[in-house]
Scaffold this active site. Sequence first.
Site, PDB file in Angstrom:
ATOM      1  N   SER A   1      33.529  12.983 -34.610  1.00 55.72           N
ATOM      2  CA  SER A   1      33.760  12.216 -35.890  1.00 55.72           C
ATOM      3  C   SER A   1      32.734  10.798 -35.748  1.00 55.72           C
ATOM      4  CB  SER A   1      35.063  11.972 -36.199  1.00 55.72           C
ATOM      5  OG  SER A   1      35.415  11.186 -37.431  1.00 55.72           O
TER       6      SER A   1
ATOM      7  N   ASP B   1      37.575  21.517 -41.846  1.00 57.71           N
ATOM      8  CA  ASP B   1      37.439  20.142 -42.104  1.00 57.71           C
ATOM      9  C   ASP B   1      36.564  19.705 -43.451  1.00 57.71           C
ATOM     10  OD1 ASP B   1      37.189  17.565 -41.507  1.00 57.71           O
ATOM     11  OD2 ASP B   1      35.316  17.523 -40.420  1.00 57.71           O
TER      12      ASP B   1
ATOM     13  N   HIS C   1      39.221  19.088 -38.671  1.00 51.44           N
ATOM     14  CA  HIS C   1      38.473  17.666 -38.058  1.00 51.44           C
ATOM     15  C   HIS C   1      38.878  17.581 -36.642  1.00 51.44           C
ATOM     16  CE1 HIS C   1      35.831  14.280 -38.561  1.00 51.44           C
ATOM     17  NE2 HIS C   1      36.770  13.495 -38.078  1.00 51.44           N
TER      18      HIS C   1
END
Length: 478
Positions: free
Chosen positions: A206, A390, A450
Amino acid sequence: MVRAKWKMVVSLILFMVSPGDGLFHAVYRSILVSQSFKGDAGQPLFLSPYIKNGKIKEGQRKSMVSPFPGMNDKSYAGYITVNQTYNSNLFFWFFPARMQPEDAPVVLWLQGGPGGSSMFGLFVEHGPYIITSNMTVVARDFPWTFTLSMLYIDNPVGTGFSFTDHFQGYATSEDDVAQDLYSALIQFFTLFPEYAKNDFYVTGESYAGKYVPALAHYIHSLNPVRKFKIRLKGIAIGDAYTDPESIIGGYAAFLYEIGLLDEQQQKYFQKQCSKCVKYIKEQEWMKAFEILDKLLDGDVTTGSSFFQNVTGCTNYYNILQCTEPKEQSYFAKFLTLPQVRQAIHVGNQNFSDGAEVEKHLREDTVKSVKPWLSEIMNYYKVLIYNGQLDIIVAAALTERSLMAMDWKGSRAYRRARRKVWKIFKSDNEVAGYVRRVGKFHQVIVRGGGHILPYDQPMRSFDMINRFIYDRGWEPYNS
């Protein structure tokens, strides 16, 4: 059946390695570690004085973590001072690989955020432990620590157990982040010289899509001129928020195509994203940040974000989940237990939710580190991976970023065909898809979001080992 296949993976890897707040802060902001606890938590362990005075064996001995009930993983934890002027300290927790630690690569894991603690990665994603609702420690089935020596650091200063005594000790740029991490690594390898000869990888997910290239660039730049050289071999980033401009520009169309926006909402979202990109091009960083925050995160916005209002969901990490799974926050209570704090040598030090870190990095939120990533792709092994489910850094948005990058393999990448990846030849299920050009690997993992190792632990375990140990992407014999 799953355990049988896991044993097959392990046996193959045994043979393989034998000798010869920002934008993505919501999931971490919801994890609150109470500062109120009873019992003897001990004292924080600051290791830099031992390192400076050459008391290496004593520092190692003091940093050893007492095993939790039923667990026998060897590990070390403590603080490394990265700025004496401001008393800035980074907390680390290091797990030598269970298998052949003397040779296993050392893998640094950095959580995103900004301000997300790497304890999330340790307890929720791929460390050796899982915490249950009753605070029991159980072993993870597919820990990355089985084959890799994992170094978890709460980064930047002010994240999780890491802290500073002065506001000037907080990072305001990726240069600051890289400088502090580099200082910590040099001291870490001085404290544990037996691991300094091993291959080293920088990894994260991320927002760490900024931290990882920043640190790798810093190491790449300093290795030629420093006596001590970190053996950097490559990097791996999950759902990489590396180039905000290209990602933001694709949000509206993607959210519409997966059914989270209707036509009118898409038009509004696109208008705001276009305005955000315009501000990025003009280097109006705060204006761009404010638009993005109102659209997606709602960290500094009064009330909910536009995304939350129109979707009714707070979770943009997995299209199949509207709220964050409760078990992802169990470790927060675990970290309040005095016996745990004593074991990992943090004492009564506060555990920060990262809000102050985000505050100092707001302008950084929308800045790109694309040139640094391009540089690393020219010289080292690189893995960029996405969870198929995601939302916030979707696979399609990552490809949008990669297509816009300029590196020595960029033309070949644009022409490359991706292949189907299965773990075993007998598998009916497809693990994901791989596009490879030279040392660069792009992977999309099916069935994961994610927080990929949480959603797909076996596939993530297989993926990281194939990449680091150069096993290729052909399926194993069952």
